[in-house]
Write an enzyme that holds these catalytic residues in place. Sequence first.
Site, PDB file in Angstrom:
ATOM      1  N   ASP A 115       0.996  -1.379  -0.082  1.00  0.00           N
ATOM      2  CA  ASP A 115       0.011  -0.134   0.054  1.00  0.00           C
ATOM      3  C   ASP A 115       0.917   1.321   0.019  1.00  0.00           C
ATOM      4  O   ASP A 115       0.747   1.963   0.849  1.00  0.00           O
ATOM      5  CB  ASP A 115      -0.812  -0.058   1.249  1.00  0.00           C
ATOM      6  CG  ASP A 115      -0.213   0.071   2.355  1.00  0.00           C
ATOM      7  OD1 ASP A 115       0.942  -0.568   2.605  1.00  0.00           O
ATOM      8  OD2 ASP A 115      -0.816   0.239   3.470  1.00  0.00           O
TER       9      ASP A 115
ATOM     10  N   ASP B 147       6.927   1.251   1.867  1.00  0.00           N
ATOM     11  CA  ASP B 147       6.645   0.222   0.853  1.00  0.00           C
ATOM     12  C   ASP B 147       7.319   0.529  -0.598  1.00  0.00           C
ATOM     13  O   ASP B 147       7.853  -0.470  -1.280  1.00  0.00           O
ATOM     14  CB  ASP B 147       5.073   0.164   0.396  1.00  0.00           C
ATOM     15  CG  ASP B 147       4.078  -0.043   1.508  1.00  0.00           C
ATOM     16  OD1 ASP B 147       3.665  -1.212   1.450  1.00  0.00           O
ATOM     17  OD2 ASP B 147       3.842   1.161   2.110  1.00  0.00           O
TER      18      ASP B 147
ATOM     19  N   ASN C   4      -2.242   2.756   3.498  1.00  0.00           N
ATOM     20  CA  ASN C   4      -1.635   4.011   3.715  1.00  0.00           C
ATOM     21  C   ASN C   4      -2.370   5.377   2.955  1.00  0.00           C
ATOM     22  O   ASN C   4      -2.466   6.304   3.410  1.00  0.00           O
ATOM     23  CB  ASN C   4      -0.149   3.970   3.428  1.00  0.00           C
ATOM     24  CG  ASN C   4       0.846   3.216   4.235  1.00  0.00           C
ATOM     25  OD1 ASN C   4       0.494   3.241   5.422  1.00  0.00           O
ATOM     26  ND2 ASN C   4       1.645   2.513   3.796  1.00  0.00           N
TER      27      ASN C   4
ATOM     28  N   THR D  33       2.711  -6.186   3.015  1.00  0.00           N
ATOM     29  CA  THR D  33       3.259  -4.923   3.829  1.00  0.00           C
ATOM     30  C   THR D  33       2.171  -3.954   4.193  1.00  0.00           C
ATOM     31  O   THR D  33       2.455  -2.855   4.297  1.00  0.00           O
ATOM     32  CB  THR D  33       4.545  -4.659   3.159  1.00  0.00           C
ATOM     33  OG1 THR D  33       4.441  -3.922   1.807  1.00  0.00           O
ATOM     34  CG2 THR D  33       5.670  -5.503   3.099  1.00  0.00           C
TER      35      THR D  33
ATOM     36  N   PHE E 193      -1.184  -0.372  12.776  1.00  0.00           N
ATOM     37  CA  PHE E 193      -2.046  -0.086  11.576  1.00  0.00           C
ATOM     38  C   PHE E 193      -2.360  -0.964  10.737  1.00  0.00           C
ATOM     39  O   PHE E 193      -3.410  -1.445  10.516  1.00  0.00           O
ATOM     40  CB  PHE E 193      -1.054   1.123  11.038  1.00  0.00           C
ATOM     41  CG  PHE E 193      -2.182   1.525   9.632  1.00  0.00           C
ATOM     42  CD1 PHE E 193      -3.013   2.474   9.672  1.00  0.00           C
ATOM     43  CD2 PHE E 193      -1.677   1.337   8.482  1.00  0.00           C
ATOM     44  CE1 PHE E 193      -3.707   3.102   8.865  1.00  0.00           C
ATOM     45  CE2 PHE E 193      -2.529   1.504   7.324  1.00  0.00           C
ATOM     46  CZ  PHE E 193      -3.392   2.560   7.425  1.00  0.00           C
ATOM     47  N   ASN E 194      -1.344  -1.841  10.326  1.00  0.00           N
ATOM     48  CA  ASN E 194      -1.836  -2.868   9.111  1.00  0.00           C
ATOM     49  C   ASN E 194      -2.988  -3.713   9.602  1.00  0.00           C
ATOM     50  O   ASN E 194      -3.649  -4.112   8.980  1.00  0.00           O
ATOM     51  CB  ASN E 194      -0.795  -3.686   8.566  1.00  0.00           C
ATOM     52  CG  ASN E 194       0.197  -2.788   7.833  1.00  0.00           C
ATOM     53  OD1 ASN E 194      -0.185  -1.666   7.198  1.00  0.00           O
ATOM     54  ND2 ASN E 194       1.564  -3.205   7.317  1.00  0.00           N
TER      55      ASN E 194
ATOM     56  N   HIS F 265       9.587   0.494   8.032  1.00  0.00           N
ATOM     57  CA  HIS F 265       9.265  -0.828   8.496  1.00  0.00           C
ATOM     58  C   HIS F 265       9.021  -2.151   7.305  1.00  0.00           C
ATOM     59  O   HIS F 265       9.747  -3.129   7.710  1.00  0.00           O
ATOM     60  CB  HIS F 265       7.982  -0.716   8.745  1.00  0.00           C
ATOM     61  CG  HIS F 265       7.386   0.297   9.972  1.00  0.00           C
ATOM     62  ND1 HIS F 265       7.547   0.257  11.181  1.00  0.00           N
ATOM     63  CD2 HIS F 265       7.037   1.596   9.635  1.00  0.00           C
ATOM     64  CE1 HIS F 265       7.262   1.129  11.752  1.00  0.00           C
ATOM     65  NE2 HIS F 265       6.743   2.165  10.790  1.00  0.00           N
ATOM     66  N   ASP F 266       8.589  -1.730   6.201  1.00  0.00           N
ATOM     67  CA  ASP F 266       8.481  -2.689   5.164  1.00  0.00           C
ATOM     68  C   ASP F 266       9.503  -3.552   4.776  1.00  0.00           C
ATOM     69  O   ASP F 266       9.511  -4.555   4.328  1.00  0.00           O
ATOM     70  CB  ASP F 266       7.247  -2.208   4.019  1.00  0.00           C
ATOM     71  CG  ASP F 266       6.207  -1.821   4.892  1.00  0.00           C
ATOM     72  OD1 ASP F 266       5.701  -2.205   5.860  1.00  0.00           O
ATOM     73  OD2 ASP F 266       5.369  -1.016   3.941  1.00  0.00           O
TER      74      ASP F 266
END
Length: 313
Positions: free
Chosen positions: A10, A15, A39, A126, A167-168, A241-242
């Site tokens: 996203d 990402d 996102n 992700t 969040f995800n 993060h991803d």
Amino acid sequence: MPVPVILDCDPGHDDAFNILLAAAHPAVELLAITTVAGNQTVEKTTLNARRVCAVAGIRGVPIAAGRDRPLHGPRRIAENIHGGSGLDGPGFGEGEPDVPEDPRDALTLIRDTLLAHPSPVTLVPTGPLTNIAAFLLAHPGLAARIERIVLMGGSTGRGNTTPAAEFNVLCDPEAADIVLGSGLPVTMFGLDVTHQARATPEVVARIAALGTPLSRLCVDLLTYFASTYREVYGFDAPPLHDPLTVAHLIDPSLVRLVRAAVRVELRGTYTRGATVVDLDGVTGLPADTEVGVELDADGFWDLIVEAVRLLGR
């Protein structure tokens, strides 16, 4: 042999770097990119995936739009972190990127890719897990074509959107519950380990020193990302993060993993979307998920910088 991968994402600043890493490294065979609302809306995340591929010269990788809302409940987006476009910061221009959107929907592209590839494929989601859960529900007979699922989401401790939920997972807890309970091999990289991947000023300077249009775009992305993380969370450097997902596929030694039972809270008034990670084995549930707990940050950033260098030549 390279690991065959479908990215489900996203984009989103982090990402974007994961797409670059997957496309650049010879240890990964990037077969397809699917997008999901998270996102930003799915229309914007799909456009962003195409934009990233266009500026990085990534051609021949199909990009298909997926679900625009969770399996249950209202849609949630992270405009406070990623901006109105989902990739605020750099200027991509007003025109359409020259990388097209595949006419298939995400679930069809995943199905076709799994069936066409000679060996099982690794799914790397992700963003919210809506596409992956919907695919498993729609095509249970194709689970054997999935080697494993390597995801970014959840946490062994606190969340980042509510005190309990990342969040995800919070975007679609039911989807996360389906994926984590699918019986497929799952590796989870949650906030506790992704927060170790901080884009410090020294990291940003390494990328800037490459001196290419792509490196300048990456610096712009990280500069914007740093500003929102500083404003919202008080971080001195934003966590990327991803890309831990693909970095792990390239070099498994970069992240220390432990096995644990992971369950998703679906009903709690204050804890909906929390990933309950039984690190100590107190529940007696099967320890059927690999969970990242410790990152070699220097090695991780070496991979990211090298990906930007290779694609920016």
